[in-house]
Scaffold this motif. Structure first.
Motif, PDB file in Angstrom:
ATOM      1  N   GLY A  55       0.855  -1.297   0.007  1.00  0.00           N
ATOM      2  CA  GLY A  55       0.212   0.117   0.052  1.00  0.00           C
ATOM      3  C   GLY A  55       0.680   1.263   0.048  1.00  0.00           C
ATOM      4  O   GLY A  55       0.234   2.292  -0.354  1.00  0.00           O
ATOM      5  N   TYR A  56       2.210   1.292   0.399  1.00  0.00           N
ATOM      6  CA  TYR A  56       2.875   2.327   0.360  1.00  0.00           C
ATOM      7  C   TYR A  56       3.762   2.340  -0.980  1.00  0.00           C
ATOM      8  O   TYR A  56       4.643   3.229  -1.202  1.00  0.00           O
ATOM      9  CB  TYR A  56       3.933   2.235   1.747  1.00  0.00           C
ATOM     10  N   GLY A  57       3.511   1.343  -1.848  1.00  0.00           N
ATOM     11  CA  GLY A  57       4.182   1.497  -2.957  1.00  0.00           C
ATOM     12  C   GLY A  57       5.691   0.883  -3.081  1.00  0.00           C
ATOM     13  O   GLY A  57       6.222   1.303  -4.324  1.00  0.00           O
ATOM     14  N   THR A  58       5.543   0.048  -2.170  1.00  0.00           N
ATOM     15  CA  THR A  58       7.131  -0.442  -2.084  1.00  0.00           C
ATOM     16  C   THR A  58       6.984  -2.023  -2.244  1.00  0.00           C
ATOM     17  O   THR A  58       6.094  -2.507  -2.019  1.00  0.00           O
ATOM     18  CB  THR A  58       7.623  -0.260  -0.585  1.00  0.00           C
ATOM     19  N   PRO A  59       8.126  -2.635  -2.762  1.00  0.00           N
ATOM     20  CA  PRO A  59       7.928  -4.128  -3.062  1.00  0.00           C
ATOM     21  C   PRO A  59       8.144  -4.961  -1.932  1.00  0.00           C
ATOM     22  O   PRO A  59       8.794  -4.639  -1.070  1.00  0.00           O
ATOM     23  CB  PRO A  59       9.379  -4.163  -4.113  1.00  0.00           C
ATOM     24  N   HIS A  60       7.221  -5.592  -1.755  1.00  0.00           N
ATOM     25  CA  HIS A  60       7.250  -6.699  -0.883  1.00  0.00           C
ATOM     26  C   HIS A  60       7.510  -8.179  -1.505  1.00  0.00           C
ATOM     27  O   HIS A  60       6.647  -8.786  -2.297  1.00  0.00           O
ATOM     28  CB  HIS A  60       5.819  -7.069   0.109  1.00  0.00           C
ATOM     29  N   ILE A  61       8.661  -8.794  -1.099  1.00  0.00           N
ATOM     30  CA  ILE A  61       8.854 -10.288  -1.359  1.00  0.00           C
ATOM     31  C   ILE A  61       8.057 -11.381  -1.026  1.00  0.00           C
ATOM     32  O   ILE A  61       8.192 -11.436   0.355  1.00  0.00           O
ATOM     33  CB  ILE A  61      10.414 -10.314  -1.499  1.00  0.00           C
ATOM     34  N   LYS A  62       7.202 -12.151  -1.726  1.00  0.00           N
ATOM     35  CA  LYS A  62       6.682 -13.104  -1.168  1.00  0.00           C
ATOM     36  C   LYS A  62       7.570 -14.132  -0.536  1.00  0.00           C
ATOM     37  O   LYS A  62       8.497 -14.522  -1.042  1.00  0.00           O
ATOM     38  CB  LYS A  62       5.452 -13.714  -2.493  1.00  0.00           C
ATOM     39  N   GLY A  63       6.864 -14.778   0.715  1.00  0.00           N
ATOM     40  CA  GLY A  63       8.016 -15.671   1.317  1.00  0.00           C
ATOM     41  C   GLY A  63       8.589 -15.109   2.412  1.00  0.00           C
ATOM     42  O   GLY A  63       9.243 -15.937   3.040  1.00  0.00           O
ATOM     43  N   SER A  64       8.888 -13.987   2.367  1.00  0.00           N
ATOM     44  CA  SER A  64       9.627 -13.371   3.553  1.00  0.00           C
ATOM     45  C   SER A  64       8.876 -13.522   4.921  1.00  0.00           C
ATOM     46  O   SER A  64       7.750 -13.688   4.988  1.00  0.00           O
ATOM     47  CB  SER A  64       9.643 -11.923   3.252  1.00  0.00           C
ATOM     48  N   LEU A  65       9.648 -13.299   5.792  1.00  0.00           N
ATOM     49  CA  LEU A  65       9.110 -13.581   7.300  1.00  0.00           C
ATOM     50  C   LEU A  65       8.493 -12.308   7.867  1.00  0.00           C
ATOM     51  O   LEU A  65       7.622 -12.486   8.757  1.00  0.00           O
ATOM     52  CB  LEU A  65      10.255 -14.180   8.306  1.00  0.00           C
ATOM     53  N   GLY A  66       8.812 -11.052   7.194  1.00  0.00           N
ATOM     54  CA  GLY A  66       8.048 -10.160   7.652  1.00  0.00           C
ATOM     55  C   GLY A  66       8.515  -8.881   6.614  1.00  0.00           C
ATOM     56  O   GLY A  66       9.489  -9.209   5.865  1.00  0.00           O
ATOM     57  N   TRP A  67       7.508  -7.869   6.896  1.00  0.00           N
ATOM     58  CA  TRP A  67       7.746  -6.762   5.762  1.00  0.00           C
ATOM     59  C   TRP A  67       7.596  -5.538   6.891  1.00  0.00           C
ATOM     60  O   TRP A  67       6.744  -5.371   7.610  1.00  0.00           O
ATOM     61  CB  TRP A  67       6.697  -6.794   4.753  1.00  0.00           C
ATOM     62  N   ILE A  68       8.691  -4.699   6.741  1.00  0.00           N
ATOM     63  CA  ILE A  68       8.524  -3.493   7.394  1.00  0.00           C
ATOM     64  C   ILE A  68       8.571  -2.173   6.362  1.00  0.00           C
ATOM     65  O   ILE A  68       9.617  -2.045   5.726  1.00  0.00           O
ATOM     66  CB  ILE A  68       9.689  -3.340   8.416  1.00  0.00           C
ATOM     67  N   ASP A  69       7.288  -1.429   6.291  1.00  0.00           N
ATOM     68  CA  ASP A  69       7.625  -0.232   5.406  1.00  0.00           C
ATOM     69  C   ASP A  69       8.067   0.970   5.964  1.00  0.00           C
ATOM     70  O   ASP A  69       7.729   1.132   7.358  1.00  0.00           O
ATOM     71  CB  ASP A  69       6.521   0.027   4.904  1.00  0.00           C
ATOM     72  N   CYS A  70       9.002   1.712   5.563  1.00  0.00           N
ATOM     73  CA  CYS A  70       9.795   2.652   6.179  1.00  0.00           C
ATOM     74  C   CYS A  70       9.993   4.076   5.365  1.00  0.00           C
ATOM     75  O   CYS A  70       9.724   4.054   4.303  1.00  0.00           O
ATOM     76  CB  CYS A  70      11.309   2.169   6.482  1.00  0.00           C
ATOM     77  N   ARG A  71      10.501   5.129   6.090  1.00  0.00           N
ATOM     78  CA  ARG A  71      10.667   6.488   5.642  1.00  0.00           C
ATOM     79  C   ARG A  71      12.146   6.727   6.077  1.00  0.00           C
ATOM     80  O   ARG A  71      12.348   6.609   7.210  1.00  0.00           O
ATOM     81  CB  ARG A  71       9.646   7.269   5.795  1.00  0.00           C
ATOM     82  N   VAL A  72      12.841   7.177   4.993  1.00  0.00           N
ATOM     83  CA  VAL A  72      14.188   7.464   5.149  1.00  0.00           C
ATOM     84  C   VAL A  72      14.235   8.845   6.347  1.00  0.00           C
ATOM     85  O   VAL A  72      13.679   9.740   6.008  1.00  0.00           O
ATOM     86  CB  VAL A  72      14.937   7.989   4.071  1.00  0.00           C
ATOM     87  N   GLU A  73      14.696   8.816   7.629  1.00  0.00           N
ATOM     88  CA  GLU A  73      14.929   9.735   8.401  1.00  0.00           C
ATOM     89  C   GLU A  73      16.353  10.526   8.384  1.00  0.00           C
ATOM     90  O   GLU A  73      16.266  11.851   8.422  1.00  0.00           O
ATOM     91  CB  GLU A  73      14.606   9.367   9.684  1.00  0.00           C
ATOM     92  N   GLN A  74      17.403   9.806   8.289  1.00  0.00           N
ATOM     93  CA  GLN A  74      18.482  10.275   8.557  1.00  0.00           C
ATOM     94  C   GLN A  74      19.797   9.302   7.604  1.00  0.00           C
ATOM     95  O   GLN A  74      19.601   8.265   7.740  1.00  0.00           O
ATOM     96  CB  GLN A  74      19.047  10.304   9.937  1.00  0.00           C
ATOM     97  N   GLU A  75      20.966   9.908   7.101  1.00  0.00           N
ATOM     98  CA  GLU A  75      21.966   9.067   6.568  1.00  0.00           C
ATOM     99  C   GLU A  75      23.164   9.898   7.474  1.00  0.00           C
ATOM    100  O   GLU A  75      23.438  11.060   7.252  1.00  0.00           O
ATOM    101  CB  GLU A  75      22.081   9.129   5.048  1.00  0.00           C
TER     102      GLU A  75
END
Length: 170
Positions: free
Chosen positions: A110-130
């Motif tokens: 829903g965030y437009g990010t790729p989720h790979i099927k079969g993974s144990l978990g998915w975490i959608d994130c926003r870059v805060e700092q480098e």
């Protein structure tokens, strides 16, 4: 503590040889390139939680990564916690090819990010700092949404990828 001791350079090969004794989880960091609309991804072994309040995660990428600039431009990305048996995902996203996702089974979150099927978990994130740290960037990201499923993790140890099984006491 002796603070006058000068920091001696550590041979990179020796550094790798010692650090390979530390097992790590394997995560795929993925985004949709805002310029092309194509998925982009890379593999990290340094992914970890950083803060509960606010919910933050962190990982590092090398300055020479060609995928991270595309992911950073997107501003949002997913972290796919890879499962045992997903070595082909790791190989695909570690390659230098243009179409890293051609052989992968994935869908857009829903965030437009790729989720790979079969993974144990998915975490959608926003870059805060480098943060520049030696030959790497430390990335700090805010967690937007996360979910997990059951299974065994893909683990990197001793230069190899594999599963993790608890030994049964007899």
């Amino acid at each position: 503590m002796n603070t006058s001791t000068a920091l001696r350079p550590i041979d990179p090969a020796h550094f790798r040889a010692v650090m390979r004794h530390l097992p790590t989880g394997v995560a795929a960091v993925c985004a949709t390139d805002p310029d092309t609309g194509a998925p982009s991804g890379l593999i990290v072994g340094s992914f970890q939680s950083l803060s509960l309040e606010p919910a933050l995660v962190t990982f590092s990428v090398t300055h020479t990564s060609t995928s991270w600039p595309r992911i950073a431009r997107a501003g949002q990305f997913s972290v796919n916690l890879l499962a045992e048996g997903q070595q082909p995902v790791c190989a695909a996203l570690s390659s230098r090819g243009e179409d890293k996702f051609g052989s992968l089974n994935w869908y857009q979150s829903g965030y437009g990010t790729p989720h790979i099927k079969g993974s144990l978990g998915w975490i959608d994130c926003r870059v805060e700092q480098e943060i520049v740290a030696g030959d790497h960037l430390i990335i700090i990201a805010a967690v937007l949404e996360m979910t997990a499923s059951e299974g065994e993790p893909l683990v990197f140890h001793g230069g190899r990828l594999g599963g993790f099984r608890e030994s049964q006491a007899a």
